[in-house]
Design a protein around this motif. Structure first.
Motif, PDB file in Angstrom:
ATOM      1  N   ILE A 127       0.831  -1.203   0.000  1.00 27.72           N
ATOM      2  CA  ILE A 127       0.000   0.000   0.000  1.00 27.72           C
ATOM      3  C   ILE A 127       0.867   1.256   0.000  1.00 27.72           C
ATOM      4  O   ILE A 127       1.873   1.331   0.722  1.00 27.72           O
ATOM      5  N   ARG A 128       0.449   2.244  -0.782  1.00 26.79           N
ATOM      6  CA  ARG A 128       1.112   3.542  -0.733  1.00 26.79           C
ATOM      7  C   ARG A 128       0.990   4.123   0.677  1.00 26.79           C
ATOM      8  O   ARG A 128      -0.092   4.077   1.284  1.00 26.79           O
ATOM      9  N   PRO A 129       2.072   4.704   1.231  1.00 30.84           N
ATOM     10  CA  PRO A 129       2.020   5.255   2.591  1.00 30.84           C
ATOM     11  C   PRO A 129       0.969   6.353   2.754  1.00 30.84           C
ATOM     12  O   PRO A 129       0.471   6.577   3.853  1.00 30.84           O
ATOM     13  N   GLU A 130       0.605   7.024   1.642  1.00 33.28           N
ATOM     14  CA  GLU A 130      -0.373   8.115   1.714  1.00 33.28           C
ATOM     15  C   GLU A 130      -1.818   7.627   1.621  1.00 33.28           C
ATOM     16  O   GLU A 130      -2.746   8.412   1.823  1.00 33.28           O
ATOM     17  N   ASN A 131      -1.999   6.353   1.317  1.00 32.65           N
ATOM     18  CA  ASN A 131      -3.350   5.824   1.107  1.00 32.65           C
ATOM     19  C   ASN A 131      -3.963   5.415   2.454  1.00 32.65           C
ATOM     20  O   ASN A 131      -3.978   4.244   2.839  1.00 32.65           O
ATOM     21  N   ARG A 132      -4.488   6.398   3.156  1.00 29.37           N
ATOM     22  CA  ARG A 132      -4.960   6.185   4.522  1.00 29.37           C
ATOM     23  C   ARG A 132      -6.141   5.212   4.579  1.00 29.37           C
ATOM     24  O   ARG A 132      -6.262   4.425   5.518  1.00 29.37           O
ATOM     25  N   ALA A 133      -7.003   5.242   3.569  1.00 29.07           N
ATOM     26  CA  ALA A 133      -8.160   4.344   3.571  1.00 29.07           C
ATOM     27  C   ALA A 133      -7.719   2.887   3.513  1.00 29.07           C
ATOM     28  O   ALA A 133      -8.227   2.034   4.248  1.00 29.07           O
ATOM     29  N   SER A 134      -6.761   2.578   2.638  1.00 32.46           N
ATOM     30  CA  SER A 134      -6.280   1.202   2.536  1.00 32.46           C
ATOM     31  C   SER A 134      -5.465   0.798   3.757  1.00 32.46           C
ATOM     32  O   SER A 134      -5.496  -0.366   4.174  1.00 32.46           O
ATOM     33  N   LEU A 135      -4.729   1.726   4.314  1.00 34.57           N
ATOM     34  CA  LEU A 135      -3.975   1.422   5.531  1.00 34.57           C
ATOM     35  C   LEU A 135      -4.910   1.031   6.669  1.00 34.57           C
ATOM     36  O   LEU A 135      -4.586   0.154   7.481  1.00 34.57           O
ATOM     37  N   ARG A 136      -6.080   1.643   6.709  1.00 37.42           N
ATOM     38  CA  ARG A 136      -7.056   1.305   7.735  1.00 37.42           C
ATOM     39  C   ARG A 136      -7.571  -0.125   7.553  1.00 37.42           C
ATOM     40  O   ARG A 136      -7.859  -0.825   8.523  1.00 37.42           O
ATOM     41  N   VAL A 137      -7.656  -0.573   6.317  1.00 39.86           N
ATOM     42  CA  VAL A 137      -8.144  -1.932   6.053  1.00 39.86           C
ATOM     43  C   VAL A 137      -7.200  -2.961   6.661  1.00 39.86           C
ATOM     44  O   VAL A 137      -7.631  -3.862   7.396  1.00 39.86           O
ATOM     45  N   VAL A 138      -5.904  -2.863   6.365  1.00 40.61           N
ATOM     46  CA  VAL A 138      -4.961  -3.848   6.902  1.00 40.61           C
ATOM     47  C   VAL A 138      -4.811  -3.713   8.414  1.00 40.61           C
ATOM     48  O   VAL A 138      -4.571  -4.696   9.115  1.00 40.61           O
ATOM     49  N   GLU A 139      -4.969  -2.491   8.911  1.00 37.35           N
ATOM     50  CA  GLU A 139      -4.916  -2.287  10.366  1.00 37.35           C
ATOM     51  C   GLU A 139      -6.078  -3.012  11.040  1.00 37.35           C
ATOM     52  O   GLU A 139      -5.904  -3.711  12.048  1.00 37.35           O
ATOM     53  N   LYS A 140      -7.269  -2.856  10.482  1.00 37.39           N
ATOM     54  CA  LYS A 140      -8.455  -3.505  11.049  1.00 37.39           C
ATOM     55  C   LYS A 140      -8.330  -5.030  11.037  1.00 37.39           C
ATOM     56  O   LYS A 140      -8.811  -5.704  11.953  1.00 37.39           O
ATOM     57  N   LEU A 141      -7.692  -5.549   9.987  1.00 36.55           N
ATOM     58  CA  LEU A 141      -7.601  -7.005   9.831  1.00 36.55           C
ATOM     59  C   LEU A 141      -6.388  -7.613  10.536  1.00 36.55           C
ATOM     60  O   LEU A 141      -6.260  -8.842  10.599  1.00 36.55           O
ATOM     61  N   GLY A 142      -5.502  -6.775  11.050  1.00 39.54           N
ATOM     62  CA  GLY A 142      -4.364  -7.293  11.793  1.00 39.54           C
ATOM     63  C   GLY A 142      -3.204  -7.785  10.952  1.00 39.54           C
ATOM     64  O   GLY A 142      -2.416  -8.626  11.400  1.00 39.54           O
ATOM     65  N   PHE A 143      -3.061  -7.263   9.713  1.00 39.85           N
ATOM     66  CA  PHE A 143      -1.892  -7.596   8.914  1.00 39.85           C
ATOM     67  C   PHE A 143      -0.654  -6.944   9.528  1.00 39.85           C
ATOM     68  O   PHE A 143      -0.719  -5.812  10.011  1.00 39.85           O
ATOM     69  N   ARG A 144       0.478  -7.649   9.518  1.00 32.22           N
ATOM     70  CA  ARG A 144       1.724  -7.132  10.067  1.00 32.22           C
ATOM     71  C   ARG A 144       2.370  -6.137   9.106  1.00 32.22           C
ATOM     72  O   ARG A 144       2.446  -6.381   7.906  1.00 32.22           O
ATOM     73  N   ASP A 145       2.859  -5.038   9.633  1.00 27.01           N
ATOM     74  CA  ASP A 145       3.606  -4.061   8.845  1.00 27.01           C
ATOM     75  C   ASP A 145       5.043  -4.550   8.740  1.00 27.01           C
ATOM     76  O   ASP A 145       5.751  -4.653   9.738  1.00 27.01           O
ATOM     77  N   GLU A 146       5.479  -4.881   7.510  1.00 23.92           N
ATOM     78  CA  GLU A 146       6.824  -5.418   7.316  1.00 23.92           C
ATOM     79  C   GLU A 146       7.787  -4.388   6.728  1.00 23.92           C
ATOM     80  O   GLU A 146       8.884  -4.733   6.299  1.00 23.92           O
TER      81      GLU A 146
END
Length: 208
Positions: free
Chosen positions: A147-166
């Motif tokens: 995900i692009r670092p500026e794409n806040r909407a998509s970042l919220r999706v992975v945050e909600k689902l518990g994906f690890r930030d690598e």
């Protein structure tokens, strides 16, 4: 492992339906994309070749279907049952791509959702549905989302689902005319033994 019993496939959860993209979806898909042009343009993949353009709808579907037959992609449309309509309406698109078998057993997932439907849990639910299918039915071990670092909407999706930030991948993909940095997120099957969709829905239920 891979065969006609796995693709094509349709996945359902409540009013949400993930189904294969088709040539006859052209008109509806184009209408949805057109009204979301400004919403999606900053995150749109582009062609880095000099004078290169994006494929036509028909070329896109042909390519995705070929990848599906080869067992390297799952090209879904995200659709939703809506009162007053006889068929589920297109509300987005989700593609599982770069499927690698053998010792890797991994894939990459990308998606977009109609801005008018954003904020209603459609994206995380669709991602969870597709991820569970890949883990349980295909036997994949790892799912990755970049995900692009500026794409806040998509970042919220992975945050909600518990994906690890690598971490960061510098100039990872050509997006909207430029090579762009991405943040890489991942989840492995052993992290969600009860299923990602179950975990997501249970988490939502506790908030109600």
């Amino acid at each position: 492992m891979w065969g006609p019993s796995i693709w094509p496939v349709t996945l359902e959860c409540g009013d949400l339906v993930l189904r294969p993209i088709r040539y006859r979806d052209h008109k509806e898909w184009t209408q949805v994309r057109s009204r979301n042009n400004d919403w999606l343009a900053p995150w749109e993949a582009s062609n880095p070749a000099p004078g290169g353009g994006l494929p036509s709808y028909r070329q896109m579907v042909r390519s995705l279907n070929a990848q599906a037959r080869q067992g390297t992609a799952l090209p879904f449309l995200i659709t939703e049952w809506t009162p007053g309509f006889t068929d589920p309406l297109i509300v987005g698109q989700l593609t599982v791509s770069s499927i690698v078998w053998g010792s890797a057993m991994m894939a990459t997932l990308g998606y977009w959702v109609d801005q008018a439907r954003a904020g209603r849990g459609i994206a995380p639910t669709a991602v969870a549905m597709a991820t569970d299918h890949c883990f349980r039915e295909l036997g994949l071990h790892r799912m990755e989302i970049n995900i692009r670092p500026e794409n806040r909407a998509s970042l919220r999706v992975v945050e909600k689902l518990g994906f690890r930030d690598e971490g960061y991948r510098e100039k990872y993909l050509h997006i909207n005319g430029n090579w762009a940095d991405h943040r890489s997120f991942a989840l492995t099957s052993d992290e969600v033994p009860q299923g990602l969709l179950t975990r997501w829905l249970q988490g939502q239920a506790t908030k109600e």
